[in-house]
Design a protein around this motif. Structure first.
Motif, PDB file in Angstrom:
ATOM      1  N   HIS A   1       0.735  -1.293   0.060  1.00  0.00           N
ATOM      2  CA  HIS A   1      -0.007   0.108   0.083  1.00  0.00           C
ATOM      3  C   HIS A   1       0.884   1.192  -0.065  1.00  0.00           C
ATOM      4  CE1 HIS A   1      -3.543  -2.395   0.575  1.00  0.00           C
ATOM      5  NE2 HIS A   1      -2.856  -3.032   1.840  1.00  0.00           N
ATOM      6  N   ARG A   2       0.335   2.199  -0.737  1.00  0.00           N
ATOM      7  CA  ARG A   2       1.077   3.647  -0.642  1.00  0.00           C
ATOM      8  C   ARG A   2       1.006   4.168   0.889  1.00  0.00           C
ATOM      9  NH1 ARG A   2       2.143   7.607  -4.625  1.00  0.00           N
ATOM     10  NH2 ARG A   2       1.657   5.966  -6.208  1.00  0.00           N
ATOM     11  N   HIS A   3       2.095   4.755   1.245  1.00  0.00           N
ATOM     12  CA  HIS A   3       2.371   5.392   2.340  1.00  0.00           C
ATOM     13  C   HIS A   3       3.024   6.810   2.297  1.00  0.00           C
ATOM     14  CE1 HIS A   3       1.336   2.492   5.906  1.00  0.00           C
ATOM     15  NE2 HIS A   3       1.166   1.757   4.740  1.00  0.00           N
ATOM     16  N   LEU A   4       2.643   7.860   2.903  1.00  0.00           N
ATOM     17  CA  LEU A   4       3.327   9.042   3.010  1.00  0.00           C
ATOM     18  C   LEU A   4       4.042   8.926   4.446  1.00  0.00           C
ATOM     19  CD1 LEU A   4       4.034  12.034   1.961  1.00  0.00           C
ATOM     20  CD2 LEU A   4       1.883  12.728   3.290  1.00  0.00           C
ATOM     21  N   CYS A   5       5.305   9.074   4.068  1.00  0.00           N
ATOM     22  CA  CYS A   5       6.385   9.275   5.366  1.00  0.00           C
ATOM     23  C   CYS A   5       7.081  10.500   5.434  1.00  0.00           C
ATOM     24  CB  CYS A   5       7.340   8.012   4.983  1.00  0.00           C
ATOM     25  SG  CYS A   5       6.511   6.604   4.730  1.00  0.00           S
ATOM     26  N   VAL A   6       7.505  10.791   6.816  1.00  0.00           N
ATOM     27  CA  VAL A   6       8.189  11.847   7.015  1.00  0.00           C
ATOM     28  C   VAL A   6       9.395  11.518   7.805  1.00  0.00           C
ATOM     29  CG1 VAL A   6       6.820  12.469   9.184  1.00  0.00           C
ATOM     30  CG2 VAL A   6       8.128  14.245   7.982  1.00  0.00           C
ATOM     31  N   GLU A   7      10.522  12.098   7.541  1.00  0.00           N
ATOM     32  CA  GLU A   7      11.691  11.738   8.335  1.00  0.00           C
ATOM     33  C   GLU A   7      11.803  12.344   9.536  1.00  0.00           C
ATOM     34  OE1 GLU A   7      16.398  11.283   6.846  1.00  0.00           O
ATOM     35  OE2 GLU A   7      15.318  13.078   6.303  1.00  0.00           O
ATOM     36  N   SER A   8      12.150  11.544  10.698  1.00  0.00           N
ATOM     37  CA  SER A   8      11.861  11.903  11.980  1.00  0.00           C
ATOM     38  C   SER A   8      13.623  12.102  12.409  1.00  0.00           C
ATOM     39  CB  SER A   8      11.381  11.019  12.942  1.00  0.00           C
ATOM     40  OG  SER A   8      11.860   9.691  12.950  1.00  0.00           O
TER      41      SER A   8
ATOM     42  N   LEU B   1       9.713   3.144   9.854  1.00  0.00           N
ATOM     43  CA  LEU B   1      10.071   2.595   8.705  1.00  0.00           C
ATOM     44  C   LEU B   1      11.705   2.779   8.652  1.00  0.00           C
ATOM     45  CD1 LEU B   1       7.003   3.374   6.509  1.00  0.00           C
ATOM     46  CD2 LEU B   1       7.574   1.007   7.500  1.00  0.00           C
ATOM     47  N   SER B   2      12.318   1.801   8.145  1.00  0.00           N
ATOM     48  CA  SER B   2      13.937   2.354   7.768  1.00  0.00           C
ATOM     49  C   SER B   2      13.981   2.544   6.447  1.00  0.00           C
ATOM     50  CB  SER B   2      14.512   0.838   7.874  1.00  0.00           C
ATOM     51  OG  SER B   2      15.914   0.962   7.416  1.00  0.00           O
ATOM     52  N   TYR B   3      14.576   3.801   6.178  1.00  0.00           N
ATOM     53  CA  TYR B   3      14.827   4.372   4.962  1.00  0.00           C
ATOM     54  C   TYR B   3      15.749   3.354   4.170  1.00  0.00           C
ATOM     55  CZ  TYR B   3      16.525   7.416   1.136  1.00  0.00           C
ATOM     56  OH  TYR B   3      16.792   7.755  -0.132  1.00  0.00           O
TER      57      TYR B   3
ATOM     58  N   GLU C   1      17.654  10.582  11.407  1.00  0.00           N
ATOM     59  CA  GLU C   1      18.544  10.231  10.155  1.00  0.00           C
ATOM     60  C   GLU C   1      18.214   8.742  10.027  1.00  0.00           C
ATOM     61  OE1 GLU C   1      20.431  10.643   6.785  1.00  0.00           O
ATOM     62  OE2 GLU C   1      20.415  12.382   8.289  1.00  0.00           O
ATOM     63  N   GLY C   2      17.665   8.229   8.676  1.00  0.00           N
ATOM     64  CA  GLY C   2      17.575   6.658   8.508  1.00  0.00           C
ATOM     65  C   GLY C   2      16.147   6.410   9.014  1.00  0.00           C
ATOM     66  N   GLU C   3      15.429   7.239   9.851  1.00  0.00           N
ATOM     67  CA  GLU C   3      14.098   6.572  10.241  1.00  0.00           C
ATOM     68  C   GLU C   3      12.926   7.510   9.754  1.00  0.00           C
ATOM     69  OE1 GLU C   3      13.058   5.312  14.570  1.00  0.00           O
ATOM     70  OE2 GLU C   3      12.701   7.385  14.456  1.00  0.00           O
ATOM     71  N   LEU C   4      12.052   6.707   9.009  1.00  0.00           N
ATOM     72  CA  LEU C   4      10.961   7.249   8.795  1.00  0.00           C
ATOM     73  C   LEU C   4       9.411   6.908   9.481  1.00  0.00           C
ATOM     74  CD1 LEU C   4      11.405   6.644   4.625  1.00  0.00           C
ATOM     75  CD2 LEU C   4      11.917   8.709   6.118  1.00  0.00           C
ATOM     76  N   ILE C   5       8.687   7.794   9.462  1.00  0.00           N
ATOM     77  CA  ILE C   5       7.540   7.534  10.069  1.00  0.00           C
ATOM     78  C   ILE C   5       6.177   7.573   9.235  1.00  0.00           C
ATOM     79  CG2 ILE C   5       5.928   8.320  12.075  1.00  0.00           C
ATOM     80  CD1 ILE C   5       7.934   9.376  13.710  1.00  0.00           C
ATOM     81  N   SER C   6       5.507   6.517   9.145  1.00  0.00           N
ATOM     82  CA  SER C   6       4.351   6.693   8.487  1.00  0.00           C
ATOM     83  C   SER C   6       3.365   7.648   8.729  1.00  0.00           C
ATOM     84  CB  SER C   6       3.848   5.205   7.950  1.00  0.00           C
ATOM     85  OG  SER C   6       2.363   5.331   7.213  1.00  0.00           O
TER      86      SER C   6
END
Length: 118
Positions: A11-18, A66-68, A20-25
């Motif tokens: 599924h498509r998710h919009l994520c933002v970087e919190s 999520l891991s970038y 370095e190397g970690e994204l939050i959906s």
């Protein structure tokens, strides 16, 4: 804020970087936010900036982390903007249209493009 679009669990998710190397959906918190276009639309409707809308979503609860690098390695990162379909013809001036019509086996197609609403 840095934004990313990714395919997560199909599924498509919009994520933002919190960090370095970690994204939050953002999508895992607010399912209606699946793309940057959705975020921009929400910010326009609310009269806020995209960053303010995203921060408001983040403040509502813990999103899926999520891991970038894992997304990048798996090919799950998507283009940052969903482009609308664009059609283009090389007809910008009347002289150009006439020249293309003279070269073409179906000259009326160029006239239609030249006279089409833009």
């Amino acid at each position: 804020m840095r934004y990313y679009q990714a395919s997560v669990h199909g599924h498509r998710h919009l994520c933002v970087e919190s960090q370095e190397g970690e994204l939050i959906s953002l999508t895992s918190i607010e399912p209606r936010l699946k793309s940057l276009n959705d975020l921009f639309n929400a910010s326009t409707i609310s009269g806020s900036t995209a960053d303010a809308v995203a921060q408001g979503v983040l403040d509502r609860g813990a999103g899926e982390k999520l891991s970038y690098s894992a997304l990048a390695d798996s090919g799950a990162l998507l283009p940052p903007i969903d482009a609308k379909e664009v059609w283009a013809f090389g007809v910008t001036y009347m002289d150009s249209m006439r020249e293309r019509q003279a070269e073409s086996g179906t000259p009326d197609v160029y006239a239609k493009v030249y006279n089409a609403e833009r």
